[in-house]
Design an enzyme around this catalytic site. Structure first.
Site, PDB file in Angstrom:
ATOM      1  N   SER A  51       0.835  -1.205   0.000  1.00 54.93           N
ATOM      2  CA  SER A  51       0.000   0.000   0.000  1.00 54.93           C
ATOM      3  C   SER A  51       0.870   1.256   0.000  1.00 54.93           C
ATOM      4  O   SER A  51       0.409   2.332  -0.380  1.00 54.93           O
ATOM      5  CB  SER A  51      -0.901   0.001   1.234  1.00 54.93           C
ATOM      6  OG  SER A  51      -0.118  -0.229   2.402  1.00 54.93           O
ATOM      7  N   HIS A  52       2.136   1.142   0.420  1.00 53.24           N
ATOM      8  CA  HIS A  52       3.014   2.308   0.485  1.00 53.24           C
ATOM      9  C   HIS A  52       4.110   2.245  -0.578  1.00 53.24           C
ATOM     10  O   HIS A  52       5.150   2.886  -0.445  1.00 53.24           O
ATOM     11  CB  HIS A  52       3.606   2.445   1.888  1.00 53.24           C
ATOM     12  CG  HIS A  52       2.577   2.885   2.880  1.00 53.24           C
ATOM     13  ND1 HIS A  52       1.484   2.105   3.206  1.00 53.24           N
ATOM     14  CD2 HIS A  52       2.432   4.036   3.583  1.00 53.24           C
ATOM     15  CE1 HIS A  52       0.729   2.748   4.083  1.00 53.24           C
ATOM     16  NE2 HIS A  52       1.283   3.917   4.328  1.00 53.24           N
TER      17      HIS A  52
ATOM     18  N   HIS B 127       5.391  13.020   5.398  1.00 55.16           N
ATOM     19  CA  HIS B 127       5.756  11.607   5.604  1.00 55.16           C
ATOM     20  C   HIS B 127       4.637  10.748   5.043  1.00 55.16           C
ATOM     21  O   HIS B 127       3.565  10.653   5.620  1.00 55.16           O
ATOM     22  CB  HIS B 127       5.949  11.301   7.081  1.00 55.16           C
ATOM     23  CG  HIS B 127       6.611   9.976   7.331  1.00 55.16           C
ATOM     24  ND1 HIS B 127       6.280   8.831   6.630  1.00 55.16           N
ATOM     25  CD2 HIS B 127       7.602   9.595   8.179  1.00 55.16           C
ATOM     26  CE1 HIS B 127       7.019   7.827   7.046  1.00 55.16           C
ATOM     27  NE2 HIS B 127       7.835   8.272   7.987  1.00 55.16           N
TER      28      HIS B 127
ATOM     29  N   ALA C 137       5.968   4.058   4.862  1.00 52.56           N
ATOM     30  CA  ALA C 137       5.865   3.096   5.957  1.00 52.56           C
ATOM     31  C   ALA C 137       7.002   3.356   6.938  1.00 52.56           C
ATOM     32  O   ALA C 137       8.154   3.535   6.530  1.00 52.56           O
ATOM     33  CB  ALA C 137       5.962   1.686   5.399  1.00 52.56           C
TER      34      ALA C 137
ATOM     35  N   THR D 199      -4.276   8.139  11.531  1.00 51.84           N
ATOM     36  CA  THR D 199      -4.031   6.703  11.619  1.00 51.84           C
ATOM     37  C   THR D 199      -2.666   6.470  12.283  1.00 51.84           C
ATOM     38  O   THR D 199      -2.232   5.326  12.429  1.00 51.84           O
ATOM     39  CB  THR D 199      -4.080   6.035  10.230  1.00 51.84           C
ATOM     40  OG1 THR D 199      -3.220   6.749   9.354  1.00 51.84           O
ATOM     41  CG2 THR D 199      -5.485   6.040   9.667  1.00 51.84           C
TER      42      THR D 199
ATOM     43  N   ASP E 172      -4.547   1.005   2.908  1.00 52.25           N
ATOM     44  CA  ASP E 172      -5.121  -0.331   2.670  1.00 52.25           C
ATOM     45  C   ASP E 172      -6.604  -0.217   2.321  1.00 52.25           C
ATOM     46  O   ASP E 172      -7.122  -1.009   1.526  1.00 52.25           O
ATOM     47  CB  ASP E 172      -4.933  -1.228   3.904  1.00 52.25           C
ATOM     48  CG  ASP E 172      -3.532  -1.802   3.956  1.00 52.25           C
ATOM     49  OD1 ASP E 172      -2.967  -2.063   2.882  1.00 52.25           O
ATOM     50  OD2 ASP E 172      -2.998  -1.966   5.055  1.00 52.25           O
TER      51      ASP E 172
ATOM     52  N   GLY F 256       6.521  -8.680  12.450  1.00 58.40           N
ATOM     53  CA  GLY F 256       7.271  -8.062  11.357  1.00 58.40           C
ATOM     54  C   GLY F 256       8.034  -9.047  10.495  1.00 58.40           C
ATOM     55  O   GLY F 256       8.541  -8.668   9.431  1.00 58.40           O
TER      56      GLY F 256
ATOM     57  N   ARG G 254       7.689  -9.665   6.541  1.00 56.62           N
ATOM     58  CA  ARG G 254       8.388  -8.899   5.504  1.00 56.62           C
ATOM     59  C   ARG G 254       9.568  -9.679   4.931  1.00 56.62           C
ATOM     60  O   ARG G 254       9.922  -9.506   3.763  1.00 56.62           O
ATOM     61  CB  ARG G 254       8.849  -7.542   6.056  1.00 56.62           C
ATOM     62  CG  ARG G 254      10.134  -7.592   6.855  1.00 56.62           C
ATOM     63  CD  ARG G 254      10.438  -6.289   7.563  1.00 56.62           C
ATOM     64  NE  ARG G 254      11.826  -6.208   8.041  1.00 56.62           N
ATOM     65  CZ  ARG G 254      12.315  -6.925   9.060  1.00 56.62           C
ATOM     66  NH1 ARG G 254      11.560  -7.785   9.716  1.00 56.62           N
ATOM     67  NH2 ARG G 254      13.581  -6.791   9.415  1.00 56.62           N
TER      68      ARG G 254
HETATM   69  P1  NDP Z   1      -0.522  -4.384   9.561  1.00 59.77           P
HETATM   70  O1  NDP Z   1      -1.694  -4.489  10.468  1.00 59.77           O
HETATM   71  O2  NDP Z   1      -0.614  -5.000   8.234  1.00 59.77           O
HETATM   72  O3  NDP Z   1       0.767  -4.981  10.280  1.00 59.77           O
HETATM   73  C1  NDP Z   1       1.226  -4.440  11.494  1.00 59.77           C
HETATM   74  C2  NDP Z   1       2.543  -5.092  11.882  1.00 59.77           C
HETATM   75  O4  NDP Z   1       2.290  -6.405  12.371  1.00 59.77           O
HETATM   76  C3  NDP Z   1       3.514  -5.258  10.724  1.00 59.77           C
HETATM   77  O5  NDP Z   1       4.809  -5.011  11.166  1.00 59.77           O
HETATM   78  C4  NDP Z   1       3.321  -6.707  10.303  1.00 59.77           C
HETATM   79  O6  NDP Z   1       4.523  -7.137   9.700  1.00 59.77           O
HETATM   80  C5  NDP Z   1       3.038  -7.382  11.620  1.00 59.77           C
HETATM   81  N1  NDP Z   1       2.171  -8.549  11.535  1.00 59.77           N
HETATM   82  C6  NDP Z   1       1.070  -8.710  10.774  1.00 59.77           C
HETATM   83  N2  NDP Z   1       0.498  -9.889  11.013  1.00 59.77           N
HETATM   84  C7  NDP Z   1       1.247 -10.491  11.967  1.00 59.77           C
HETATM   85  C8  NDP Z   1       1.162 -11.740  12.652  1.00 59.77           C
HETATM   86  N3  NDP Z   1       0.201 -12.617  12.390  1.00 59.77           N
HETATM   87  N4  NDP Z   1       2.098 -12.039  13.569  1.00 59.77           N
HETATM   88  C9  NDP Z   1       3.088 -11.169  13.842  1.00 59.77           C
HETATM   89  N5  NDP Z   1       3.231  -9.978  13.214  1.00 59.77           N
HETATM   90  C10 NDP Z   1       2.311  -9.642  12.302  1.00 59.77           C
HETATM   91  O7  NDP Z   1      -0.102  -2.843   9.375  1.00 59.77           O
HETATM   92  P2  NDP Z   1      -1.018  -1.549   9.420  1.00 59.77           P
HETATM   93  O8  NDP Z   1      -2.157  -1.747   8.496  1.00 59.77           O
HETATM   94  O9  NDP Z   1      -1.335  -1.175  10.810  1.00 59.77           O
HETATM   95  O10 NDP Z   1      -0.015  -0.444   8.805  1.00 59.77           O
HETATM   96  C11 NDP Z   1       0.398  -0.574   7.458  1.00 59.77           C
HETATM   97  C12 NDP Z   1       1.503   0.405   7.140  1.00 59.77           C
HETATM   98  O11 NDP Z   1       0.995   1.710   6.988  1.00 59.77           O
HETATM   99  C13 NDP Z   1       2.641   0.511   8.126  1.00 59.77           C
HETATM  100  O12 NDP Z   1       3.836   0.304   7.405  1.00 59.77           O
HETATM  101  C14 NDP Z   1       2.577   1.947   8.631  1.00 59.77           C
HETATM  102  O13 NDP Z   1       3.853   2.503   8.925  1.00 59.77           O
HETATM  103  C15 NDP Z   1       1.960   2.644   7.450  1.00 59.77           C
HETATM  104  N6  NDP Z   1       1.271   3.886   7.793  1.00 59.77           N
HETATM  105  C16 NDP Z   1       1.852   5.087   7.443  1.00 59.77           C
HETATM  106  C17 NDP Z   1       1.213   6.278   7.739  1.00 59.77           C
HETATM  107  C18 NDP Z   1       1.840   7.605   7.432  1.00 59.77           C
HETATM  108  O14 NDP Z   1       1.207   8.630   7.669  1.00 59.77           O
HETATM  109  N7  NDP Z   1       3.055   7.662   6.914  1.00 59.77           N
HETATM  110  C19 NDP Z   1      -0.123   6.305   8.367  1.00 59.77           C
HETATM  111  C20 NDP Z   1      -0.601   4.985   8.738  1.00 59.77           C
HETATM  112  C21 NDP Z   1       0.060   3.832   8.423  1.00 59.77           C
HETATM  113  P3  NDP Z   1       4.682  -8.380   8.730  1.00 59.77           P
HETATM  114  O15 NDP Z   1       3.344  -8.647   8.097  1.00 59.77           O
HETATM  115  O16 NDP Z   1       5.729  -7.993   7.780  1.00 59.77           O
HETATM  116  O17 NDP Z   1       5.086  -9.479   9.660  1.00 59.77           O
END
Ligand code: NDP
Length: 336
Positions: free
Chosen positions: A49-50, A122, A125, A162, A190, A308, A311
C-alpha cells in the site's frame, strides 16, 4: 478494476518506474532517488500500500505546489540528545536520511538520542525509518501523526490520524526485528487499495453512514471515520503519537486539515519523532540473550511468528519473482 492480466516487474524496474514518475513530477534528482528506493523496498517487503500506489499521491503533492520539489532540509543538534530537522516542506525521508548518521553517533555517545522533524511530508511506511537503526545495533521507536480519521473511543468525530508507530531492534545472528503498525484497525492506504481493487476489508475498519462498523472500503471512505485498533487502547496509543509526533516536533496536529484541504492533498504535514537507543549503554550485557530468548519463545509456538517477520518472507519471494502490478495502476503511472 479491469480484467486485463497483471504485469510482473522486477524490483529494479519498480524503482526505475518510481524514479521516472517522480522526476517527471519535478522532484529533484536526490529526493527522487531516495523516494524511489523506498517505493522499491515497500514493494519488496510490504506494505505494498506504500509502494507504487503512493506515486500518484506524491505527484499530486508536487503538481499542486503542496510539497517543495527542491527542498533542502536542515538538521541541527539542539540538545545533547536531540537532533531537530526542518524538512523545508519536502519529503521527510530525505531529511531522515540526512540525519541518520548523526543520530546513530549521538545514541552511541549518550545511550539515547532522538531525531524530531517538522515541515515535511511523511507518506511512507515507518519500518524504513527504524530498520536502519536496528541494522546499526540500536533499538528504535518511530512515530508520525497523520490526518484526522480515527475516532476516539466513544467519540463521534475523528481526532487522531491513523498515527503509525514502528519498533525495531537487533536480533543476534539474523535480520533485525522490525514492525510497524497504524493506530487504526486498518491503514488508510489499505482501505483505498481495497476500494481500488474492488474487495471488502478482512475485518471492520471504520464506520458506515449509519455509524455501524463496516468492512466496505467505499462506505468507510465516505464517512472518513476509522476505528482505532483495540478500542480505547489503540486510541490511547494514537494520543501518545499525537504528543510524541506533532507536539514534540511542532508538526501539524491531525485535526488541522485546512492547508491539506486547500491543496486537495492526501495527508497533513505531521510531526515525526524517531528515538534511538544504544542497548550496550544501558548496563545489561545479556541484552542479546534476552532478545534471542523472547524470539525463541514465539517461534514454534503454534502459528505465532515474531512481529514483522512476514516482511522477510515477502522479500525472499519478490527478490526472485518480482511483483505483479495491476494494469490500471501501471497505466496510471505510465501516464504521469
Ligand atoms: P498491519 O496491520 O498489516 O501490520 C502491522 C505489523 O504487524 C507489521 O509489522 C506486520 O509485519 C506485523 N504482523 C502482521 N500480522 C502479523 C502476525 N500474524 N504475527 C506477527 N506480526 C504480524 O499494518 P497496518 O495496516 O497497521 O499499517 C500498514 C503500514 O501503513 C505501516 O507500514 C505503517 O507505517 C503505514 N502507515 C503510514 C502512515 C503515514 O502517515 N506515513 C499512516 C498509517 C500507516 P509483517 O506482516 O511484515 O510481519
Amino acid at each position: 478494476m479491469t480484467d486485463a492480466p497483471t504485469k510482473t516487474l522486477s524490483l529494479e524496474e519498480v524503482k526505475a518506474l518510481a524514479k521516472s514518475v517522480l522526476v517527471s513530477a519535478g522532484l529533484d534528482a536526490h529526493s527522487s532517488e531516495v523516494i524511489a528506493d523506498l517505493v522499491r523496498m515497500s514493494e519488496r517487503d510490504g506494505p505494498r500500500s506504500h509502494g507504487l500506489r503512493l506515486l500518484p499521491v506524491y505527484a499530486q503533492y508536487l503538481s499542486s505546489g503542496y510539497a517543495n520539489p527542491k527542498a533542502a532540509p536542515s538538521i541541527r543538534r539542539i540538545a545533547p540528545g536531540v537532533l531537530r530537522g526542518d524538512g523545508d516542506n519536502g519529503f521527510y525521508q530525505v531529511a531522515a536520511l540526512a540525519a541518520r548518521a548523526e543520530l546513530i553517533e549521538m545514541a552511541r555517545e549518550n545511550g539515547i538520542a532522538a531525531f524530531t522533524c517538522a515541515n515535511c511530508h511523511h507518506l511512507g511506511a515507518l519500518r524504513f525509518d527504524t530498520g536502519p537503526l536496528a541494522e546499526a545495533g540500536l533499538v528504535a521507536l518511530g512515530v508520525v501523526n497523520s490526518l484526522s480519521m480515527v475516532v476516539p473511543q466513544g467519540g463521534v468525530r475523528p481526532v487522531f490520524g491513523t498515527n503509525p508507530m514502528s519498533f525495531a531492534c537487533p536480533r543476534p545472528g539474523s535480520e533485525p526485528i522490525v514492525w510497524d503498525q497504524a493506530s487504526s484497525m486498518v491503514a488508510l492506504m489499505d482501505i483505498k487499495m481495497a476500494a481500488a481493487e474492488g474487495h471488502d476489508l478482512p475485518r471492520a475498519g471504520g464506520l458506515d453512514t449509519d455509524g455501524q462498523p463496516s468492512t466496505d472500503p467505499n462506505a468507510i471512505l465516505e464517512t472518513r471515520s476509522l476505528l482505532p485498533f483495540g478500542e480505547h487502547k489503540g486510541a490511547a496509543i494514537a494520543f501518545l503519537i499525537e504528543v510524541l509526533g506533532a507536539a514534540l516536533a511542532g508538526g501539524t496536529l491531525s485535526v488541522d486539515n485546512q492547508e491539506r484541504e486547500s491543496f486537495e492533498a492526501l495527508n497533513i504535514k505531521g510531526g515525526t519523532t524517531l528515538i534511538a537507543i544504544d542497548p550496550s549503554r544501558f548496563g545489561n550485557p545479556a541484552f542479546n540473550d534476552y532478545i534471542a530468548r523472547i524470539c525463541a519463545e514465539i517461534e514454534g509456538n503454534g502459528a505465532a511468528r515474531v512481529p514483522g517477520d512476514g516482511r522477510l518472507k515477502n522479500r525472499a519471494a519478490t527478490q526472485v519473482n518480482g511483483v505483479s502490478v495491476a494494469p490500471d495502476l501501471l497505466a496510471q503511472l505510465q501516464a504521469l
